[in-house]
Design a protein around this motif. Structure first.
Motif, PDB file in Angstrom:
ATOM      1  N   LEU A 149       0.828  -1.205   0.000  1.00 46.64           N
ATOM      2  CA  LEU A 149       0.000   0.000   0.000  1.00 46.64           C
ATOM      3  C   LEU A 149       0.867   1.262   0.000  1.00 46.64           C
ATOM      4  N   GLY A 150       2.086   1.146   0.541  1.00 41.12           N
ATOM      5  CA  GLY A 150       3.022   2.264   0.447  1.00 41.12           C
ATOM      6  C   GLY A 150       3.324   2.561  -1.022  1.00 41.12           C
ATOM      7  N   GLY A 151       3.595   1.500  -1.772  1.00 38.51           N
ATOM      8  CA  GLY A 151       3.839   1.647  -3.210  1.00 38.51           C
ATOM      9  C   GLY A 151       2.619   2.224  -3.918  1.00 38.51           C
ATOM     10  N   VAL A 152       1.447   1.756  -3.505  1.00 43.54           N
ATOM     11  CA  VAL A 152       0.200   2.235  -4.119  1.00 43.54           C
ATOM     12  C   VAL A 152       0.031   3.735  -3.862  1.00 43.54           C
ATOM     13  N   ALA A 153       0.261   4.135  -2.607  1.00 45.81           N
ATOM     14  CA  ALA A 153       0.058   5.548  -2.258  1.00 45.81           C
ATOM     15  C   ALA A 153       0.978   6.451  -3.076  1.00 45.81           C
ATOM     16  N   ILE A 154       2.231   6.035  -3.199  1.00 44.00           N
ATOM     17  CA  ILE A 154       3.176   6.860  -3.958  1.00 44.00           C
ATOM     18  C   ILE A 154       2.820   6.862  -5.437  1.00 44.00           C
ATOM     19  N   ALA A 155       2.469   5.679  -5.957  1.00 40.88           N
ATOM     20  CA  ALA A 155       2.117   5.589  -7.375  1.00 40.88           C
ATOM     21  C   ALA A 155       0.913   6.470  -7.681  1.00 40.88           C
ATOM     22  N   LEU A 156      -0.067   6.478  -6.788  1.00 34.74           N
ATOM     23  CA  LEU A 156      -1.258   7.284  -7.042  1.00 34.74           C
ATOM     24  C   LEU A 156      -0.930   8.785  -6.983  1.00 34.74           C
ATOM     25  N   CYS A 157      -0.047   9.165  -6.058  1.00 34.53           N
ATOM     26  CA  CYS A 157       0.367  10.578  -6.001  1.00 34.53           C
ATOM     27  C   CYS A 157       1.037  10.978  -7.314  1.00 34.53           C
ATOM     28  N   GLN A 158       1.937  10.138  -7.772  1.00 29.83           N
ATOM     29  CA  GLN A 158       2.657  10.437  -9.010  1.00 29.83           C
ATOM     30  C   GLN A 158       1.708  10.493 -10.192  1.00 29.83           C
ATOM     31  N   PRO A 173     -10.635  17.539 -18.019  1.00 28.21           N
ATOM     32  CA  PRO A 173     -11.133  16.878 -16.804  1.00 28.21           C
ATOM     33  C   PRO A 173     -12.648  16.644 -16.835  1.00 28.21           C
ATOM     34  N   ARG A 174     -13.384  17.524 -17.519  1.00 29.59           N
ATOM     35  CA  ARG A 174     -14.848  17.387 -17.500  1.00 29.59           C
ATOM     36  C   ARG A 174     -15.318  16.126 -18.212  1.00 29.59           C
ATOM     37  N   THR A 175     -14.546  15.717 -19.225  1.00 32.03           N
ATOM     38  CA  THR A 175     -14.982  14.556 -19.989  1.00 32.03           C
ATOM     39  C   THR A 175     -14.368  13.251 -19.471  1.00 32.03           C
ATOM     40  N   VAL A 176     -13.586  13.359 -18.383  1.00 30.55           N
ATOM     41  CA  VAL A 176     -12.940  12.151 -17.847  1.00 30.55           C
ATOM     42  C   VAL A 176     -13.917  11.393 -16.946  1.00 30.55           C
ATOM     43  N   ASP A 177     -13.931  10.071 -17.091  1.00 24.92           N
ATOM     44  CA  ASP A 177     -14.727   9.226 -16.192  1.00 24.92           C
ATOM     45  C   ASP A 177     -13.873   8.948 -14.953  1.00 24.92           C
ATOM     46  N   TRP A 178     -13.979   9.848 -13.963  1.00 26.13           N
ATOM     47  CA  TRP A 178     -13.066   9.770 -12.810  1.00 26.13           C
ATOM     48  C   TRP A 178     -13.181   8.486 -11.993  1.00 26.13           C
ATOM     49  N   PRO A 179     -14.405   8.024 -11.683  1.00 25.75           N
ATOM     50  CA  PRO A 179     -14.460   6.785 -10.886  1.00 25.75           C
ATOM     51  C   PRO A 179     -13.733   5.628 -11.573  1.00 25.75           C
ATOM     52  N   LEU A 180     -13.929   5.506 -12.887  1.00 27.54           N
ATOM     53  CA  LEU A 180     -13.256   4.425 -13.610  1.00 27.54           C
ATOM     54  C   LEU A 180     -11.745   4.630 -13.593  1.00 27.54           C
ATOM     55  N   CYS A 181     -11.328   5.883 -13.810  1.00 24.13           N
ATOM     56  CA  CYS A 181      -9.907   6.216 -13.838  1.00 24.13           C
ATOM     57  C   CYS A 181      -9.253   5.850 -12.509  1.00 24.13           C
ATOM     58  N   VAL A 182      -9.886   6.251 -11.398  1.00 23.82           N
ATOM     59  CA  VAL A 182      -9.312   5.985 -10.082  1.00 23.82           C
ATOM     60  C   VAL A 182      -9.290   4.484  -9.803  1.00 23.82           C
ATOM     61  N   ALA A 183     -10.377   3.794 -10.170  1.00 21.60           N
ATOM     62  CA  ALA A 183     -10.442   2.350  -9.917  1.00 21.60           C
ATOM     63  C   ALA A 183      -9.329   1.627 -10.666  1.00 21.60           C
ATOM     64  N   ILE A 184      -9.154   1.973 -11.935  1.00 22.30           N
ATOM     65  CA  ILE A 184      -8.125   1.300 -12.735  1.00 22.30           C
ATOM     66  C   ILE A 184      -6.743   1.576 -12.148  1.00 22.30           C
ATOM     67  N   LEU A 185      -6.472   2.843 -11.818  1.00 24.60           N
ATOM     68  CA  LEU A 185      -5.151   3.191 -11.276  1.00 24.60           C
ATOM     69  C   LEU A 185      -4.910   2.494  -9.939  1.00 24.60           C
ATOM     70  N   LEU A 186      -5.958   2.456  -9.102  1.00 24.55           N
ATOM     71  CA  LEU A 186      -5.819   1.853  -7.781  1.00 24.55           C
ATOM     72  C   LEU A 186      -5.471   0.367  -7.900  1.00 24.55           C
ATOM     73  N   PHE A 187      -6.278  -0.368  -8.670  1.00 24.80           N
ATOM     74  CA  PHE A 187      -6.037  -1.816  -8.747  1.00 24.80           C
ATOM     75  C   PHE A 187      -4.765  -2.127  -9.527  1.00 24.80           C
ATOM     76  N   ALA A 188      -4.469  -1.302 -10.531  1.00 28.86           N
ATOM     77  CA  ALA A 188      -3.217  -1.531 -11.272  1.00 28.86           C
ATOM     78  C   ALA A 188      -2.023  -1.371 -10.333  1.00 28.86           C
ATOM     79  N   SER A 189      -2.073  -0.330  -9.488  1.00 30.81           N
ATOM     80  CA  SER A 189      -0.904  -0.124  -8.618  1.00 30.81           C
ATOM     81  C   SER A 189      -0.850  -1.173  -7.510  1.00 30.81           C
ATOM     82  N   ILE A 190      -2.003  -1.650  -7.043  1.00 28.43           N
ATOM     83  CA  ILE A 190      -1.976  -2.753  -6.061  1.00 28.43           C
ATOM     84  C   ILE A 190      -1.316  -3.969  -6.700  1.00 28.43           C
TER      85      ILE A 190
END
Lengths: 301, 309
Positions: A149-158, A173-190
């Motif tokens: 999760l340390g790696g995840v936190a840093i990866a998400l900040c970057q 930013p208005r046309t970005v699907d943020w929930p999907l974006c965050v979910a993909i980044l979160l699980f990818a970094s995990i």
């Protein structure tokens, strides 16, 4: 030589100073930990101190913050502008290469940060802070989760920092699907952090780690659709790309950043459900692998 | 409450064909300073790793306070404070942050943790350096900070792997003063590994290890009594030349590294006779001493403590 302080033959009786000691020490009965659920609390404390430690370390080393950002930016601009002149996606000529390449670079930021953060496990384990964690009462699962999760936190900040450049790539930013974006980044970094942890635990040398990075991870990234689309690739490459979890991460990111661009260039067979399933599955398998390697029976110290 | 705080019962661990720790059984009393003495490769570090649960034993068991426990059992780990050879500190964090991390790992929180941190940093005399990053600390300061960290949770037993390695003599002395003080005041049991005879002198009892096996266990004085009387050490560039002469008269003579060592009952009477027999000018020095723990090791194994280093 210093004088002996205690006589050997008579085990010392408790002195007043000893008797005054609060009961956190020797008076603690053996079964206390299990009974009061202290172990759960302890494990969570371990996870959180490890995450906080990684974040503190990262932001204190300015060169790391800058390096992890500047390298992908240079990569993006140099390759993006170099290939930009000749790169045309059939049926989506309006998409520039700099724009096409952007989600792939976000993926690269996450890849680099996750992998290099967990790589510190190799050195830390033999002559660093991790030794103290390994002999502490918390479980090794807490250690894996804390480091991952340390790696995840840093990866998400970057990734968040890098995403602020999206204007230059023609995203908004208005046309970005943020929930999907965050979910993909979160699980990818995990997934990537756990995978990094597992190979760090097995390999035990930084050199070996770099080999894995350049022989396995970077090729997987190149074959993820980050640099060129799946459509039109040779059947073998296409097959490799389909078996590559990073392809689904990049595809999911591309969809999240701009649905319009995504539908113009991607295969119709891909779906949000498939992408999320693969990414979550990858995270789960990699995390299990990390836990398994760290808690194995005849483990190395 | 049993008299023995920690008992190792027939611990064994091998790496391939090499047996690193062979049937090691030891009992450590409550409140004593106990040392594992031996050269590099004697199995001290493996024993340390077995006891701290970093390595799994092939067989044998660990009994703590009368209860047989796995070394990875959190109930056991809560009661141990472990100091590694290489500092297990985070260089990028400050001393205070390292202590806070250590406190959290053992479940200490809030005001209680802050109070212990203040007490322990005062004990190791680092209070005014707590806000500096650990990378600015000297080797001795790091070791002291580490000792402070492992004492935060009030362990019953402190386990140190080669506490004197890599730090200078004055710092070593200072650390030992603090350890002895802790042992006396808090009745803290201390177990340490060392290959240095000087350091072993501080122990109440010593176990001497060689090639994974326990070869002797007693107080330093009792161990030294097993060496007969005095020790004469001859240093020379021409050892080959004087070795046959010394060997002829003294069956106990031994050659180690660049010395010939002889155990004799009344050394001061022997020296004139011995020197007389040797050709003039071949000796660099002659030393007469009471047996050291290094001599004990030599007596028991025929090798010096540093020989296999």
């Amino acid at each position: 030589m210093t004088e002996q302080v205690l006589t050997l033959e008579t085990p010392a009786a408790p002195t007043p100073a000893h008797a005054e000691r609060p009961s956190t020490g020797s008076r603690r009965p053996f079964d206390k930990l299990r009974a009061d659920g202290g172990l759960w609390r302890l494990n969570w404390a371990t996870v959180s101190v490890l995450v906080v430690r990684d974040l503190k370390r990262f932001f204190r080393q300015k060169s790391r913050v800058i390096g992890a950002l500047v390298q992908p930016v240079i990569f993006w601009l140099v390759i993006g502008s170099g290939l930009g002149a000749s790169f045309r996606i059939p049926g989506a000529e309006q998409v520039s290469y700099v724009q096409y390449f952007f989600p792939g670079i976000v993926m690269l930021v996450v890849l680099f940060t996750s992998i290099f953060t967990t790589m510190s496990v190799i050195e830390d384990r033999h002559k660093g802070f991790l030794q103290a964690v390994l002999v502490a009462p918390s479980s090794r699962v807490a250690l894996v989760l804390g480091k991952t999760l340390g790696g995840v936190a840093i990866a998400l900040c970057q990734a968040a920092l890098f995403l602020t450049l999206m204007f230059f790539a023609g995203y908004h930013p208005r046309t970005v699907d943020w929930p999907l974006c965050v979910a993909i980044l979160l699980f990818a970094s995990i997934g990537l952090s756990s995978f990094g942890f597992a190979i760090a635990w097995w390999l035990d040398s930084t050199q070996g780690y770099h080999v894995v990075m350049s022989v396995l991870l970077l090729p997987l990234w190149i074959l993820s659709g980050a640099m060129f689309p799946l459509r039109g690739a040779s059947p073998i490459i296409g097959w490799l790309m389909r078996g590559n979890p990073m392809a689904y991460i990049v595809s999911g990111l591309r969809r999240a950043l701009s649905a319009e661009q995504f539908s113009a260039i991607s295969e119709a067979s891909s779906s949000v459900t498939l992408e999320l399933t693969v990414v979550i599955g990858f995270a789960a398998v990699a995390l299990a692998l990390a836990v398994f390697s760290c808690t194995g029976k005849r483990r190395k110290p | 409450m049993s008299e023995m705080l920690l008992e190792l019962d027939s611990l064994r661990r091998s790496f391939g064909k090499r047996v690193a720790v062979d049937n090691l059984s030891l009992s450590i009393r409550r409140g004593e300073i106990f040392g594992l003495l031996g050269p590099n490769g004697a199995g001290k570090s493996t024993a340390f790793h077995l006891l701290t649960g970093l390595l799994a034993a092939d067989s044998g068991q660990v009994i703590f306070d009368g209860v047989a426990l796995s070394p990875t059992d959190p109930r056991l780990r809560r009661r141990l404070g472990v100091v590694f050879q290489e500092p297990s500190l985070d260089d990028k964090l400050t001393g205070l942050e390292n202590l806070q991390l250590g406190a959290a790992l053992y479940g200490l929180r809030g005001r209680h943790a802050a109070k212990r941190i203040a007490e322990m940093s005062a004990l190791v005399e680092l209070t005014d350096r707590l806000h500096d990053p650990v990378e600015q600390y000297s080797g001795g300061m790091k070791r002291r900070l580490e000792i402070a960290r492992v004492l935060l949770h009030r362990p019953d037993m402190l386990i140190l792997d080669e506490p004197g390695r890599g730090i200078d003599q004055p710092t070593q002395r200072r650390i030992w003063e603090q350890l002895i003080e802790l042992n006396r005041r808090e009745k803290l049991t201390v177990l340490l590994t060392t290959h240095q005879p000087d350091e072993a002198e501080h122990c109440h009892r010593l176990a001497i290890l060689d090639e994974g096996r326990l070869i002797a266990c007693d107080s330093p004085d009792a161990l030294k009594r097993c060496v007969g009387g005095d020790v004469i050490a001859l240093e020379s560039e021409h050892l080959d030349q004087i070795w046959p002469i010394v060997q002829r008269d003294f069956s106990t003579a031994r050659r180690i590294e660049n010395q010939i060592v002889v155990e004799v009952p009344r050394g001061h009477e022997v020296i004139p006779r011995l020197v007389e027999k040797l050709p003039a000018g071949v000796l660099r020095s002659v030393e007469l001493r009471r047996p050291t723990l290094g001599d004990v090791f030599l007596h028991l194994t025929g090798r010096g403590l540093g020989a296999t280093a």
